[in-house]
Design a protein around this motif. Structure first.
Motif, mmCIF file in Angstrom:
data_model
loop_
_atom_site.group_PDB
_atom_site.id
_atom_site.type_symbol
_atom_site.label_atom_id
_atom_site.label_comp_id
_atom_site.label_asym_id
_atom_site.label_seq_id
_atom_site.Cartn_x
_atom_site.Cartn_y
_atom_site.Cartn_z
ATOM 1 N N UNK A 46 0.831 -1.206 0.000
ATOM 2 C CA UNK A 46 0.000 0.000 0.000
ATOM 3 C C UNK A 46 0.865 1.255 0.000
ATOM 4 N N UNK A 47 1.912 1.258 0.809
ATOM 5 C CA UNK A 47 2.815 2.415 0.875
ATOM 6 C C UNK A 47 3.523 2.622 -0.454
ATOM 7 N N UNK A 48 3.871 1.517 -1.118
ATOM 8 C CA UNK A 48 4.532 1.620 -2.423
ATOM 9 C C UNK A 48 3.602 2.236 -3.467
ATOM 10 N N UNK A 49 2.315 1.822 -3.436
ATOM 11 C CA UNK A 49 1.346 2.373 -4.390
ATOM 12 C C UNK A 49 0.921 3.794 -4.026
ATOM 13 N N UNK A 50 0.872 4.078 -2.710
ATOM 14 C CA UNK A 50 0.390 5.371 -2.240
ATOM 15 C C UNK A 50 1.313 5.863 -1.124
ATOM 16 N N UNK A 51 2.342 6.630 -1.438
ATOM 17 C CA UNK A 51 3.322 7.061 -0.436
ATOM 18 C C UNK A 51 2.715 7.859 0.729
ATOM 19 N N UNK A 52 1.606 8.541 0.500
ATOM 20 C CA UNK A 52 0.997 9.320 1.583
ATOM 21 C C UNK A 52 0.362 8.434 2.655
ATOM 22 N N UNK A 53 0.196 7.156 2.369
ATOM 23 C CA UNK A 53 -0.403 6.233 3.336
ATOM 24 C C UNK A 53 0.564 5.842 4.445
#
Length: 64
Positions: A46-53
């Motif tokens: 998830x962090x890789x797809x969405x860094x703001x997460x």
């Protein structure tokens, strides 16, 4: 996160009387039941797809 954690703790308590009192005098009822003690964090994917997460934390409480 600390604000939410403290608020969940306060709302889940069923008595706020001082410990010196032999019986409860406050008649407070708990308003929520805390489902998760620890926060749910995003996965590495998830962090890789969405860094703001990376800073997201999910806490769960059930309203009574």
């Amino acid at each position: 996160d600390r604000i939410v954690k403290n608020e969940f703790k306060d709302l889940s308590l069923s008595c706020v009387c001082p410990p010196e009192l032999p019986i409860c005098q406050c008649d407070k009822k708990s308003e929520v039941k805390v489902i998760t003690r620890k926060p749910i964090l995003p996965s590495d994917e998830e962090i890789e797809r969405n860094p703001r997460a990376r800073s997201a934390k999910l806490r769960v409480a059930e309203k009574k």
